[in-house]
Design a protein around this motif. Structure first.
Motif, mmCIF file in Angstrom:
data_model
loop_
_atom_site.group_PDB
_atom_site.id
_atom_site.type_symbol
_atom_site.label_atom_id
_atom_site.label_comp_id
_atom_site.label_asym_id
_atom_site.label_seq_id
_atom_site.Cartn_x
_atom_site.Cartn_y
_atom_site.Cartn_z
ATOM 1 N N GLY A 56 -35.891 -33.395 41.435
ATOM 2 C CA GLY A 56 -36.413 -32.391 40.928
ATOM 3 C C GLY A 56 -36.193 -31.140 41.665
ATOM 4 N N ALA A 57 -36.462 -30.856 42.915
ATOM 5 C CA ALA A 57 -36.007 -29.782 43.644
ATOM 6 C C ALA A 57 -34.515 -29.418 43.478
ATOM 7 N N LEU A 58 -33.576 -30.415 43.357
ATOM 8 C CA LEU A 58 -32.268 -30.111 43.281
ATOM 9 C C LEU A 58 -31.977 -29.278 41.894
ATOM 10 N N SER A 59 -32.439 -29.960 41.169
ATOM 11 C CA SER A 59 -32.188 -29.703 39.647
ATOM 12 C C SER A 59 -32.891 -28.090 39.513
ATOM 13 N N ASP A 60 -33.945 -27.850 40.073
ATOM 14 C CA ASP A 60 -34.487 -26.445 40.043
ATOM 15 C C ASP A 60 -33.653 -25.328 40.691
ATOM 16 N N LEU A 61 -33.155 -25.757 41.808
ATOM 17 C CA LEU A 61 -32.301 -24.946 42.581
ATOM 18 C C LEU A 61 -30.886 -24.624 41.792
ATOM 19 N N GLY A 102 -27.653 -20.686 38.615
ATOM 20 C CA GLY A 102 -27.204 -20.357 37.811
ATOM 21 C C GLY A 102 -27.517 -19.185 36.940
ATOM 22 N N GLU A 103 -28.977 -19.235 37.009
ATOM 23 C CA GLU A 103 -29.671 -17.869 36.173
ATOM 24 C C GLU A 103 -29.536 -16.588 37.270
ATOM 25 N N LEU A 104 -29.280 -16.725 38.173
ATOM 26 C CA LEU A 104 -29.010 -15.591 39.319
ATOM 27 C C LEU A 104 -27.498 -15.402 39.099
ATOM 28 N N LEU A 130 -27.717 -22.104 46.491
ATOM 29 C CA LEU A 130 -26.942 -23.289 46.435
ATOM 30 C C LEU A 130 -26.793 -23.736 47.759
ATOM 31 N N ARG A 131 -26.750 -22.985 48.808
ATOM 32 C CA ARG A 131 -26.522 -23.626 50.297
ATOM 33 C C ARG A 131 -27.956 -24.438 50.557
ATOM 34 N N GLU A 132 -28.840 -23.782 50.192
ATOM 35 C CA GLU A 132 -30.058 -24.518 50.314
ATOM 36 C C GLU A 132 -30.094 -26.071 49.478
ATOM 37 N N ALA A 133 -29.794 -26.033 48.372
ATOM 38 C CA ALA A 133 -29.400 -27.410 47.423
ATOM 39 C C ALA A 133 -28.567 -28.147 48.324
ATOM 40 N N GLY A 134 -27.498 -27.555 48.796
ATOM 41 C CA GLY A 134 -26.480 -28.291 49.472
ATOM 42 C C GLY A 134 -27.144 -29.062 51.021
ATOM 43 N N ASP A 184 -23.387 -33.576 46.731
ATOM 44 C CA ASP A 184 -23.450 -33.498 45.306
ATOM 45 C C ASP A 184 -22.438 -32.610 44.829
ATOM 46 N N ASP A 185 -21.309 -33.107 44.131
ATOM 47 C CA ASP A 185 -20.463 -32.527 43.517
ATOM 48 C C ASP A 185 -20.734 -31.099 42.654
ATOM 49 N N GLU A 186 -21.919 -31.571 41.817
ATOM 50 C CA GLU A 186 -22.146 -30.511 41.105
ATOM 51 C C GLU A 186 -22.504 -29.090 41.763
ATOM 52 N N ILE A 187 -23.314 -29.264 42.915
ATOM 53 C CA ILE A 187 -23.556 -28.065 43.800
ATOM 54 C C ILE A 187 -22.238 -27.323 44.187
ATOM 55 N N ARG A 188 -21.120 -28.222 44.588
ATOM 56 C CA ARG A 188 -19.932 -27.770 45.104
ATOM 57 C C ARG A 188 -19.217 -26.738 44.036
ATOM 58 N N GLU A 189 -19.359 -27.559 42.731
ATOM 59 C CA GLU A 189 -18.402 -26.857 41.586
ATOM 60 C C GLU A 189 -19.318 -25.563 41.321
ATOM 61 N N GLN A 190 -20.717 -25.404 41.370
ATOM 62 C CA GLN A 190 -21.270 -24.440 41.030
ATOM 63 C C GLN A 190 -21.008 -23.255 42.200
#
Length: 72
Positions: free
Chosen positions: A6-11, A16-18, A31-35, A41-47
């Protein structure tokens, strides 16, 4: 640690909004915090790539110069 997924999804959503608001430095920090929570998580890298790349390139719209087909 609580609800990691849930935290990852929120981050990711916050980042994305930022980014959509032109606040790339803040999106990168989120995104660094999410990482840190999930380094694989490949989605974090892509984002992160999308946030740090020029818009045309990250959306695949940039056109590279084409080589000349003339012989000479």
């Amino acid at each position: 640690m609580g609800d990691k997924a849930g935290a990852l999804s929120d981050l990711k959503q916050i980042a994305g909004e930022l980014a959509d608001k032109g606040r790339q430095p803040e999106a990168i920090e989120v995104l660094r915090e999410a990482g840190k929570l999930n380094p694989d998580d490949d989605e974090i890298r892509e984002q992160l790539f999308d946030v740090t790349s020029p818009p045309a390139i990250s959306r695949g719209r940039a056109s590279a110069p084409r080589p000349s087909s003339s012989s000479g």
